[in-house]
Design an enzyme around this catalytic site. Sequence first.
Site, PDB file in Angstrom:
ATOM      1  N   HIS A  20     -14.892  16.567  13.614  1.00  9.38           N
ATOM      2  CA  HIS A  20     -13.429  16.759  14.941  1.00  9.38           C
ATOM      3  C   HIS A  20     -13.887  16.914  16.260  1.00  9.38           C
ATOM      4  O   HIS A  20     -13.113  17.088  17.205  1.00  9.38           O
ATOM      5  CB  HIS A  20     -11.890  17.544  14.528  1.00  9.38           C
TER       6      HIS A  20
ATOM      7  N   LYS B  53     -15.495  17.160  19.886  1.00 10.06           N
ATOM      8  CA  LYS B  53     -15.504  16.416  20.465  1.00 10.06           C
ATOM      9  C   LYS B  53     -15.734  16.751  22.092  1.00 10.06           C
ATOM     10  O   LYS B  53     -15.254  17.677  22.964  1.00 10.06           O
ATOM     11  CB  LYS B  53     -14.081  15.535  21.239  1.00 10.06           C
TER      12      LYS B  53
ATOM     13  N   ASP C 243     -27.335  15.848  30.568  1.00 10.07           N
ATOM     14  CA  ASP C 243     -28.531  16.886  31.584  1.00 10.07           C
ATOM     15  C   ASP C 243     -27.545  18.298  31.202  1.00 10.07           C
ATOM     16  O   ASP C 243     -27.347  18.893  29.921  1.00 10.07           O
ATOM     17  CB  ASP C 243     -28.536  16.715  33.291  1.00 10.07           C
TER      18      ASP C 243
END
Length: 513
Positions: free
Chosen positions: A173, A175, A180
């Site tokens: 789950h 995110k 870079d």
Amino acid sequence: RSSWLLLAPLLTPPVPVITAPPCSLCPEGAHRFQWIRNLVPEFGISSSHVKVLSSPVEFYELLKVQIKAAKQRVVMASLYLGTGLLEQELVNCLEETLEKSLQAKGSPDLRVSILLDYTRGSRGRKNSRTMLIPLLQRFPEQVRVSLFHTPNLRGLLRLLIPERFNETIGLQHIKVYLFDNNVILSGANLSDLYFTNRQDRYILLQDSPEVADFFTELVDAIGDVSLQLQQDDTVQMMEGMVHPYQGDKVAYCEIANRRVMEVINSARTRPELLHAKTFHSSQPGSSLSSQQGSQASGSVKPEPDTWIYPLIQMKPFGIQIDEMVTETLLTEAERDARIYLTTGYFNLTQAYMDLILGTRAEYRILLASPEVNGFFGAKGVAGAIPAAYVYIERQFYSEVCYLQQQERVHLQEYSRTGWTFHAKGLWLYLAGSDLPCLTLIGSPNFGYRSVHRDLEAQVAIVTENKALQQQLHQEQEQLYLCSGVVSTSTFEQPNRYVKLWVKLVTPLIKNFF
């Protein structure tokens, strides 16, 4: 009905007791949160490198810009990648950037690593996997796609539970989107709704190499214990790695724990080694001391006024850092402090509810009204989930009233025509302050799933900079402006009617959504 019966083996898992670490809070401002660094890495940055975004469109456009500008690395962790035109445009951006890297002189530097959940990413005939296979085929040396499969979905359970329902057992789950040395922290997935009309939160950390390195290593660690997508749409584990659902579960979880904790502990000890090296090297006559002196008139890295603390929660692997820090923050919040807590899915753990109802701070909790719940209008059993959340909300509100805490604990419902609500996190205002000095942002929803089933990550951002505090305050205000206060009359409205079967089933299934 039979689908719910298939979940019977996992309906009543034991809930372990978590003991929060002892914490001695400093008396002044942001420095009172330095106890967090006893548990997790601490990254000091300048507040000028932090930008708070407010809309899905901003988030989507930033993703495209960052992908196109990337030279060394693109690392994206999400629940899934959608299959629409907007998602295809993201894939096209990745392809163009990889192509550019391939055509550059010498060997291509750009590496792309994508981590998704296996069950959600494999749902349907056209899915996250089919979206990404062309990249794997075209750039096999530069692209890695890892699909995490929970070790708790195995054996007979895995054979019997149908698609979609298998996602209730446990997910990847997290995110995080990094390019870079730029990192986007969010609760949003890579899907068209999250790019258009599904409200979430998004914070960009610019030029933050230490934070980017940490999350790169974290995604690599989870990727190493995940299934690797192949060019022919098959999956396989890395050589020598225990399989998540065919191999020994205890052995797999121990390896996963070790890999993730290596990343956390390595990042924690790095600043200490650097500090010791800097201290000894800065004695009179040392080369570093003279270098620093020569740089005094030039551009010097600004002193940090903002601190980033990554908080990881992976209960299947025995890692409970986020839970520990969150409980401690709620426990230690002083009288007259204000905590604004938001979640798209209001289903708090019993521990979090007890702390909110039993501590001294003032709480304003923002949650989704039924119409902006992500499951509103869904087909089948899932269509009843908004009603289940209404039932959970009503139970909590009744408890607030029973304990006569209405003046201290306030519920507010987000409502916006044509939109859904997915924002999560909290903002902490110290007593007497009009601005927050701490926010939590990331993937956890403060519910049972976040604490016990899924892989989660968020960061605590602590700042003493007034301009950044103002940005965070405006973010909070903008979300809460679209809300109405919950009262007894709220639950008397026709759209709050909850059917008897939903009331009976909710206590049995609330740990799965």
